[in-house]
Design a protein around this motif. Sequence first.
Motif, short mmCIF file in Angstrom:
data_model
loop_
_atom_site.label_atom_id
_atom_site.label_comp_id
_atom_site.label_asym_id
_atom_site.label_seq_id
_atom_site.Cartn_x
_atom_site.Cartn_y
_atom_site.Cartn_z
N ASP A 84 48.50 63.13 -6.06
CA ASP A 84 48.98 64.19 -6.94
C ASP A 84 49.77 63.51 -8.06
N VAL A 85 49.25 63.53 -9.28
CA VAL A 85 49.79 62.72 -10.38
C VAL A 85 50.49 63.60 -11.40
N THR A 86 51.69 63.19 -11.78
CA THR A 86 52.43 63.84 -12.86
C THR A 86 52.63 62.83 -13.98
N GLU A 87 52.17 63.19 -15.17
CA GLU A 87 52.27 62.28 -16.32
C GLU A 87 53.48 62.65 -17.19
N ARG A 88 53.77 61.75 -18.13
CA ARG A 88 54.84 61.94 -19.12
C ARG A 88 56.20 62.15 -18.47
N VAL A 89 56.47 61.39 -17.42
CA VAL A 89 57.81 61.37 -16.82
C VAL A 89 58.60 60.25 -17.48
N GLY A 90 59.70 60.58 -18.13
CA GLY A 90 60.40 59.55 -18.91
C GLY A 90 59.59 59.14 -20.11
N LYS A 91 58.97 60.10 -20.76
CA LYS A 91 58.16 59.98 -21.97
C LYS A 91 56.74 59.52 -21.66
N THR A 92 56.54 58.30 -21.20
CA THR A 92 55.17 57.83 -20.95
C THR A 92 54.95 57.35 -19.52
N GLY A 93 55.92 57.55 -18.64
CA GLY A 93 55.75 57.12 -17.26
C GLY A 93 54.94 58.11 -16.45
N LEU A 94 54.56 57.71 -15.25
CA LEU A 94 53.85 58.63 -14.37
C LEU A 94 54.29 58.43 -12.93
N VAL A 95 54.12 59.50 -12.15
CA VAL A 95 54.46 59.50 -10.73
C VAL A 95 53.26 60.00 -9.96
N ALA A 96 52.84 59.24 -8.95
CA ALA A 96 51.70 59.61 -8.12
C ALA A 96 52.18 59.74 -6.67
N ILE A 97 51.94 60.91 -6.06
CA ILE A 97 52.43 61.22 -4.72
C ILE A 97 51.25 61.42 -3.77
N TYR A 98 51.38 60.86 -2.57
CA TYR A 98 50.36 61.07 -1.54
C TYR A 98 51.07 61.30 -0.21
N LYS A 99 50.71 62.39 0.45
CA LYS A 99 51.32 62.73 1.74
C LYS A 99 50.30 62.49 2.86
N ASN A 100 50.77 61.82 3.90
CA ASN A 100 49.92 61.55 5.06
C ASN A 100 50.71 61.83 6.34
N GLY A 101 51.08 63.08 6.49
CA GLY A 101 51.85 63.47 7.66
C GLY A 101 53.33 63.20 7.51
N ASP A 102 54.07 63.42 8.59
CA ASP A 102 55.52 63.22 8.59
C ASP A 102 55.84 61.73 8.68
N GLY A 103 56.94 61.36 8.06
CA GLY A 103 57.37 59.97 8.08
C GLY A 103 58.09 59.60 6.81
#
Length: 303
Positions: free
Chosen positions: A80-99
């Motif tokens: 799950d990718v969010t672009e333009r964090v801090g102007k040109t940065g990006l954050v990519a999240i992946y969940k694979n259960g608890d932990g």
Amino acid sequence: MNLFAKPLLASAALYAAILPPAHAELDVGRLKTAIETSIEADYPKLDALYKEIHAHPELAFQEVKTAAKLAAEMQALGFDVTERVGKTGLVAIYKNGDGPTIMVRTELDALPMEEKTGLPYASRDQTNWNGRDTFVAHSCGHDIHMASWVGTAKTLLGLKDQWHGGLMFIAQPAEEIASGAKAMLNDGLFTRFGKPDFACGLHDGPVPYGDVLYRIGVGASSADALNITFRGRVGHGAAPQYTIDPVMIAARFIVDVQSVISREKNPTEFGVLSIGAIHGGSAGNIIPDSVQLQGNSLRVQQT
């Protein structure tokens, strides 16, 4: 192994080891074989990605195409990718259960300099930087970091039946001017996406091919930018007595400031001060009214 296979192998193994195993015990031998097999299979595509990024670098806060390319890679993997964090940065999240959640970081930006390697994929790109045209080159290894970052994500997802938890892959802009991390934090990096339990990263270096290094204690320094303007009084070079010469003042400063490092700092303490750019004047026979210096100072801060 090839250009970045060694650091890629090491990083994938480290993150897989940190994440809790999905089964009772972690089979290290099986994990090692699986990581090596994955990297060998993915390497041609990762090598092509590295060369594409290397050939088309972008400067701090201009990394629009670079960020978009990485975003597409991570979306294709299922992040799950969010672009333009801090102007040109990006954050990519992946969940694979608890932990626990592991954050893995790379940088996006390159340097305002000309590449002279002669490589077939050498950068010839140019852009405007601080009001002047300049070549751009990945001379600090961020292209290797980005390719390894994508490769680590692909490897971990290929092993997701062996671990559980969360992955937080961030691509930070403007590392070279020490502004991108702050921009992402100010844009709510940890409030919007949660704070990770562990944060990891790697950096290549001028070491023998194929080596992976580690160090206990202080391992790197923190950099601060230095920008100084010396103001004088403009006049003709044939009549310097009617001027205040900022060129001479700047030149004297460059020499004198090194005495702070060599004579006023304890020789056993770390410290570097370098002037890398000086700008002033428009003609050889005119004393200008100002001169600008740009430099860099380093001090030990990270462990």
